[in-house]
Scaffold this motif. Sequence first.
Motif, PDB file in Angstrom:
ATOM      1  N   GLU A   1       0.837  -1.211   0.000  1.00  0.00           N
ATOM      2  CA  GLU A   1       0.000   0.000   0.000  1.00  0.00           C
ATOM      3  C   GLU A   1       0.867   1.254   0.000  1.00  0.00           C
ATOM      4  OE1 GLU A   1      -3.706   0.428   2.337  1.00  0.00           O
ATOM      5  OE2 GLU A   1      -3.072  -1.440   3.299  1.00  0.00           O
ATOM      6  N   TRP A   2       1.857   1.261   0.871  1.00  0.00           N
ATOM      7  CA  TRP A   2       2.725   2.435   0.982  1.00  0.00           C
ATOM      8  C   TRP A   2       3.478   2.687  -0.316  1.00  0.00           C
ATOM      9  CZ3 TRP A   2       4.846   0.286   6.209  1.00  0.00           C
ATOM     10  CH2 TRP A   2       3.945   0.591   7.242  1.00  0.00           C
ATOM     11  N   ALA A   3       3.958   1.637  -0.950  1.00  0.00           N
ATOM     12  CA  ALA A   3       4.694   1.794  -2.210  1.00  0.00           C
ATOM     13  C   ALA A   3       3.802   2.430  -3.276  1.00  0.00           C
ATOM     14  CB  ALA A   3       5.214   0.441  -2.696  1.00  0.00           C
ATOM     15  N   LEU A   4       2.579   1.951  -3.391  1.00  0.00           N
ATOM     16  CA  LEU A   4       1.655   2.503  -4.384  1.00  0.00           C
ATOM     17  C   LEU A   4       1.334   3.964  -4.087  1.00  0.00           C
ATOM     18  CD1 LEU A   4      -0.760  -0.555  -4.678  1.00  0.00           C
ATOM     19  CD2 LEU A   4       0.846   0.231  -6.429  1.00  0.00           C
ATOM     20  N   LYS A   5       1.152   4.283  -2.824  1.00  0.00           N
ATOM     21  CA  LYS A   5       0.831   5.661  -2.449  1.00  0.00           C
ATOM     22  C   LYS A   5       2.031   6.591  -2.642  1.00  0.00           C
ATOM     23  CE  LYS A   5      -2.879   4.571   0.804  1.00  0.00           C
ATOM     24  NZ  LYS A   5      -3.926   5.237   0.019  1.00  0.00           N
ATOM     25  N   LEU A   6       3.229   6.126  -2.310  1.00  0.00           N
ATOM     26  CA  LEU A   6       4.420   6.949  -2.513  1.00  0.00           C
ATOM     27  C   LEU A   6       4.598   7.294  -3.984  1.00  0.00           C
ATOM     28  CD1 LEU A   6       6.953   5.178  -0.114  1.00  0.00           C
ATOM     29  CD2 LEU A   6       6.193   7.566   0.064  1.00  0.00           C
ATOM     30  N   LYS A   7       4.205   6.377  -4.853  1.00  0.00           N
ATOM     31  CA  LYS A   7       4.344   6.601  -6.291  1.00  0.00           C
ATOM     32  C   LYS A   7       3.088   7.199  -6.925  1.00  0.00           C
ATOM     33  CE  LYS A   7       7.884   3.111  -7.215  1.00  0.00           C
ATOM     34  NZ  LYS A   7       8.739   3.855  -8.140  1.00  0.00           N
ATOM     35  N   SER A   8       2.088   7.519  -6.073  1.00  0.00           N
ATOM     36  CA  SER A   8       0.826   8.128  -6.545  1.00  0.00           C
ATOM     37  C   SER A   8       0.148   7.274  -7.612  1.00  0.00           C
ATOM     38  CB  SER A   8       1.082   9.544  -7.082  1.00  0.00           C
ATOM     39  OG  SER A   8       1.631  10.374  -6.087  1.00  0.00           O
ATOM     40  N   VAL A   9       0.175   5.964  -7.414  1.00  0.00           N
ATOM     41  CA  VAL A   9      -0.496   5.039  -8.330  1.00  0.00           C
ATOM     42  C   VAL A   9      -1.941   4.872  -7.883  1.00  0.00           C
ATOM     43  CG1 VAL A   9      -0.547   2.681  -9.228  1.00  0.00           C
ATOM     44  CG2 VAL A   9       1.654   3.812  -8.786  1.00  0.00           C
ATOM     45  N   GLU A  10      -2.863   5.084  -8.795  1.00  0.00           N
ATOM     46  CA  GLU A  10      -4.273   4.872  -8.476  1.00  0.00           C
ATOM     47  C   GLU A  10      -4.566   3.377  -8.471  1.00  0.00           C
ATOM     48  OE1 GLU A  10      -6.988   7.055 -10.855  1.00  0.00           O
ATOM     49  OE2 GLU A  10      -6.054   9.004 -10.468  1.00  0.00           O
ATOM     50  N   TYR A  11      -5.244   2.929  -7.427  1.00  0.00           N
ATOM     51  CA  TYR A  11      -5.539   1.503  -7.325  1.00  0.00           C
ATOM     52  C   TYR A  11      -6.810   1.298  -6.516  1.00  0.00           C
ATOM     53  CZ  TYR A  11      -3.772   1.663  -2.500  1.00  0.00           C
ATOM     54  OH  TYR A  11      -3.597   1.957  -1.172  1.00  0.00           O
TER      55      TYR A  11
END
Length: 232
Positions: free
Chosen positions: A23-33
């Motif tokens: 979750e943190w990785a996706l949020k740090l990279k601003s990936v919509e999921y």
Amino acid sequence: MGRQDEEVKLLGFWVSPVVKRVEWALKLKSVEYEYVEEDIFNKSPKLLELHQVHKKVPMLVHGDKVIVESLLILEYVDETWKQCPLLPLHPYHTAMARFWASFAEDKLLRGVWMALCTQGEEKERTLKSAIEALEKIEGELKRSENKYFGGECIGYLDLALGWISYLLPIWEEVGSMKIVDPTRFPAITAWMNNFLEHPVIKHTLPPRDAMLAYFQWRSKEIGSLLASGRKG
């Protein structure tokens, strides 16, 4: 490599530290999921059908691709979305990050969990081994002299070890253990504070009371299973 604009879904469980790192990785990279909460005690048909071998969370679905195992998912996310790099650029530093992530998973995470779920001599033995592992990680962090393991920004190893910052204190309380002594682990203590102050981390932690209640129940259940297995 998958297209960045393909749909992304993350199947997870609210209190799982290995789900949190993804979750943190996706949020740090601003990936919509889309986040899909799973009941790990009554797995959905979707979770069971998505991968022919691996039936656990986290599970990342990117278009028609399914990626499993949290540390492998971190690498996939980093390779697919180049913004806010997680792994170091130099191959040696990348190899070292992978080594310490694997070391912490095997020696620290599993060790503390076993200490939480056992009693007596076994608890003392696993706790001692976990503290020794943490000493090795403390030494590595001291050598880097950085705010995070990844430098001045959160990186792959910070995400791999992120559970230490918020979950280890919960396990210490539930298991009546003391592992992170600030005088013995000053670098780890400073890193924990820095990590928890990051906005992406601070605003995505599970509720503390809910974590305490869950792990009080879960550790007793696992402890009973381990004890009955020894008797059998």
